[in-house]
Each structure stands twice: as C-alpha cells, then as structure tokens.
Design an enzyme around this catalytic site. Structure first.
Site, PDB file in Angstrom:
ATOM      1  N   LYS A   1       0.157   4.212  -0.227  1.00  0.00           N
ATOM      2  CA  LYS A   1      -0.476   5.391   0.394  1.00  0.00           C
ATOM      3  C   LYS A   1      -0.227   6.627  -0.488  1.00  0.00           C
ATOM      4  O   LYS A   1      -0.133   6.490  -1.704  1.00  0.00           O
ATOM      5  CB  LYS A   1      -0.004   5.559   1.840  1.00  0.00           C
ATOM      6  CG  LYS A   1      -0.233   4.266   2.644  1.00  0.00           C
ATOM      7  CD  LYS A   1      -0.051   4.420   4.125  1.00  0.00           C
ATOM      8  CE  LYS A   1      -0.284   3.064   4.800  1.00  0.00           C
ATOM      9  NZ  LYS A   1      -0.175   3.104   6.260  1.00  0.00           N
TER      10      LYS A   1
ATOM     11  N   GLU B   1      -5.123  -5.247  10.405  1.00  0.00           N
ATOM     12  CA  GLU B   1      -4.105  -4.222  10.646  1.00  0.00           C
ATOM     13  C   GLU B   1      -4.394  -3.522  11.973  1.00  0.00           C
ATOM     14  O   GLU B   1      -5.193  -2.570  12.007  1.00  0.00           O
ATOM     15  CB  GLU B   1      -4.123  -3.178   9.524  1.00  0.00           C
ATOM     16  CG  GLU B   1      -3.808  -3.733   8.153  1.00  0.00           C
ATOM     17  CD  GLU B   1      -3.248  -2.657   7.224  1.00  0.00           C
ATOM     18  OE1 GLU B   1      -2.167  -2.891   6.678  1.00  0.00           O
ATOM     19  OE2 GLU B   1      -3.866  -1.588   7.081  1.00  0.00           O
TER      20      GLU B   1
ATOM     21  N   GLU C   1      -6.921   4.438   7.981  1.00  0.00           N
ATOM     22  CA  GLU C   1      -6.736   5.863   7.684  1.00  0.00           C
ATOM     23  C   GLU C   1      -7.982   6.438   7.020  1.00  0.00           C
ATOM     24  O   GLU C   1      -8.365   7.582   7.269  1.00  0.00           O
ATOM     25  CB  GLU C   1      -5.484   6.040   6.796  1.00  0.00           C
ATOM     26  CG  GLU C   1      -4.214   5.809   7.614  1.00  0.00           C
ATOM     27  CD  GLU C   1      -3.039   5.246   6.824  1.00  0.00           C
ATOM     28  OE1 GLU C   1      -3.055   5.301   5.585  1.00  0.00           O
ATOM     29  OE2 GLU C   1      -2.112   4.730   7.478  1.00  0.00           O
TER      30      GLU C   1
ATOM     31  N   SER D   1       3.712  -2.348  10.375  1.00  0.00           N
ATOM     32  CA  SER D   1       5.165  -2.413  10.613  1.00  0.00           C
ATOM     33  C   SER D   1       5.771  -3.759  10.233  1.00  0.00           C
ATOM     34  O   SER D   1       6.697  -4.250  10.886  1.00  0.00           O
ATOM     35  CB  SER D   1       5.496  -2.054  12.069  1.00  0.00           C
ATOM     36  OG  SER D   1       5.075  -0.738  12.346  1.00  0.00           O
TER      37      SER D   1
ATOM     38  N   GLY E   1       2.694   2.017  10.900  1.00  0.00           N
ATOM     39  CA  GLY E   1       3.640   3.127  10.780  1.00  0.00           C
ATOM     40  C   GLY E   1       4.347   3.470  12.081  1.00  0.00           C
ATOM     41  O   GLY E   1       4.989   4.509  12.193  1.00  0.00           O
TER      42      GLY E   1
ATOM     43  N   HIS F   1      -9.451   0.774   5.031  1.00  0.00           N
ATOM     44  CA  HIS F   1      -8.189   1.044   5.721  1.00  0.00           C
ATOM     45  C   HIS F   1      -8.462   1.995   6.897  1.00  0.00           C
ATOM     46  O   HIS F   1      -9.287   2.898   6.783  1.00  0.00           O
ATOM     47  CB  HIS F   1      -7.166   1.649   4.760  1.00  0.00           C
ATOM     48  CG  HIS F   1      -5.786   1.644   5.335  1.00  0.00           C
ATOM     49  ND1 HIS F   1      -5.383   2.574   6.267  1.00  0.00           N
ATOM     50  CD2 HIS F   1      -4.743   0.800   5.157  1.00  0.00           C
ATOM     51  CE1 HIS F   1      -4.134   2.293   6.621  1.00  0.00           C
ATOM     52  NE2 HIS F   1      -3.726   1.225   5.964  1.00  0.00           N
TER      53      HIS F   1
ATOM     54  N   ASN G   1       0.871  -1.181   0.000  1.00  0.00           N
ATOM     55  CA  ASN G   1       0.000   0.000   0.000  1.00  0.00           C
ATOM     56  C   ASN G   1       0.903   1.224   0.000  1.00  0.00           C
ATOM     57  O   ASN G   1       1.485   1.570   1.029  1.00  0.00           O
ATOM     58  CB  ASN G   1      -0.889  -0.046   1.256  1.00  0.00           C
ATOM     59  CG  ASN G   1      -1.760   1.192   1.385  1.00  0.00           C
ATOM     60  OD1 ASN G   1      -1.790   2.033   0.485  1.00  0.00           O
ATOM     61  ND2 ASN G   1      -2.461   1.301   2.500  1.00  0.00           N
TER      62      ASN G   1
END
Ligand code: 13P
Length: 253
Positions: free
Chosen positions: A11, A170, A100, A216, A176, A98, A9
């Site tokens: 992003k 996730e 985000e 990660s 991250g 996702h 991904n």
C-alpha cells in the site's frame, strides 16, 4: 496443481530506503528458509519498483508486482504510470480492483474490465481483487455481489487470457481490522468463486486458477486458511511490511 502464492501489498507505506531494506530482508530470508514451492510477490509503491526489481534479481521464488496502473497504454495522462513502464522495470503482476481503489478512486467493474485488458495486453498478470462489505454480508447478498464482480470485470475474457489471472478474495470487513474471515467463511466463498468460474470456463480452467485470501492474514492464522481446499495463498497488507511475518506466512503451507 495450482500455484501457491503469497503476495504482499505494501500500500502507501515505506520510504525508498525503508522499502529497499524490507525487500532485501525478504529476498534473503526466502532464499535461506523457504523450502516449499511458494511464489512470493512484493507489490510495492511505484517509486520502489525499479530498486526492488534489482534486489530480486534472479531470485527464484520472488516476483515483483505493482498496486495499480493506468488503463491506457500510453499518452497524455499526466502523473500516471503505464503497463509498458511497469514491464520495463521487471513487474510481472498488477493488483487490480482492490477495495481501496474501488472506494476512494471510484473504480467500477466496467472500468476494471478495461484495466484487466490493458494489463493482459502488456503480457502481465492481473491479481484481481473482489470482496463484500459487512453490510452486504449481513444481508446475505455476499455470494451474488462477489461473483458479479467477476462476471462484470472478467467474463469477457477468452479462456486463455482468464488462465493468466490470479483472483484475490478480500472481504472488506476483514481488511486492516484484525478481524479475519474464519477458515470456513473464506473456504465457502472460494468454493463459490471456483464454481462460478467453472460455470463460465469449465472445470479445467477453474481448477487451475489460484484464489488468494486477503484480510488480516498473519503468521498465526495463515496455515489454517491455507489448509482449505480452495485457498491457494494470501494477499497480505499489514503483515507484508514486516519481513519476518511475511516470510513466515510464506512458510505456512
Ligand atoms: P491487511 O492484511 O492489512 O488486512 O490488508 C489486506 C489487504 O488489503 C491486502 O491487499
């Protein structure tokens, strides 16, 4: 046997030129080095898709994915991208849900159910993301929270449609942050998710669904994670922006 999948991904990273370089390196390395039967998916920003699709060409182990789509098939939605447009440039997978997008764009489980339908209607495959915050985990509510994300966004589907999905677990606290879930934590959640799916669709469907881990994940920790019984690959953020790391993760099986 379930598909082994490593999806990147990207992003909101990379200019078109940088994306073309990255995709070319990945396609070449995969052709030269990847001996296992692993499906590598590059989920690029929209404007990279057409160029990356041409770079992939007929490459056997590499597929193209998008990071989002609009929930409608077409019409007056200024600035949006439809599943038909994605399909027309060779996209096969669409990341949905996702964390985000849930957090910054307010995407709810109900809204995601509609997007899942739209993606399936176009004949594409959703990579459906789920995962809890640290706060939810510390309260011990993570299994309930994550299984509920599946129930509310996916359990209206027929078994035939459900089989077209890829699930990605996730944990938000691992995205991250450099803090990955331990292999035990990840395996436990994947096992719960598979059991939850089996409860609705039966063992055969549940055993056939690939469940990826994301958060990660890197070339150092991937092989331990991928060795777990219910972990069928990874959804990779930061490490998917480096061709060497991304392909090494693919080689971690
Ligand atoms: P990182 O691998 O950078 O933690 O990101 C994971 C992710 O969000 C992939 O969708």
């Amino acid at each position: 046997m379930r598909d082994k999948i490593v999806a990147g991904n990207w992003k909101m990273n990379n200019t078109l030129e940088e994306g073309i370089t990255l995709a070319s390196e990945i396609v070449n390395m995969v052709a030269d080095e990847l001996t296992d039967d692993v499906k590598m998916i590059m989920c690029t920003p929209y404007i990279h898709l057409n160029a990356v699709s041409k770079i992939i060409g007929g490459a056997e182990k590499v597929s193209l994915g998008s990071q989002n789509c609009n929930d409608n098939l077409k019409g007056a939605y200024t600035g949006e991208i439809s599943v038909g447009m994605l399909k027309s440039v060779g996209v096969e997978y669409v990341i949905l849900g996702h964390s985000e997008r849930r957090e910054y764009f307010g995407e709810s489980n109900d809204f995601l159910a509609k997007k899942v339908n739209t993606v399936l209607e176009a004949g594409l495959n959703p990579i459906f993301c789920c995962g809890e915050t640290l706060d939810i985990r510390e309260k011990g509510a993570h299994y309930e929270f994550v299984t509920n994300q599946l129930t509310e966004s996916l359990f209206h589907l027929s078994a035939d449609d459900f089989k077209k999905l890829v699930i990605a677990y996730e944990p938000i606290w691992a995205i991250g942050t450099g803090v990955t879930a331990s292999k035990e934590q990840a395996q436990e959640m994947h096992e719960k998710l598979r059991a939850h799916i089996a409860g609705k669709y039966g063992t055969e469907v549940a055993e056939g669904i690939s469940i990826l881990y994301g958060g990660s994940c890197n070339p150092k920790n991937a092989s331990d994670l991928f060795a777990q019984k219910d972990i069928d690959g990874g959804l990779i953020g930061g490490a998917s922006l480096k061709s060497r790391d991304f392909v090494d993760i693919g080689k971690s099986y």
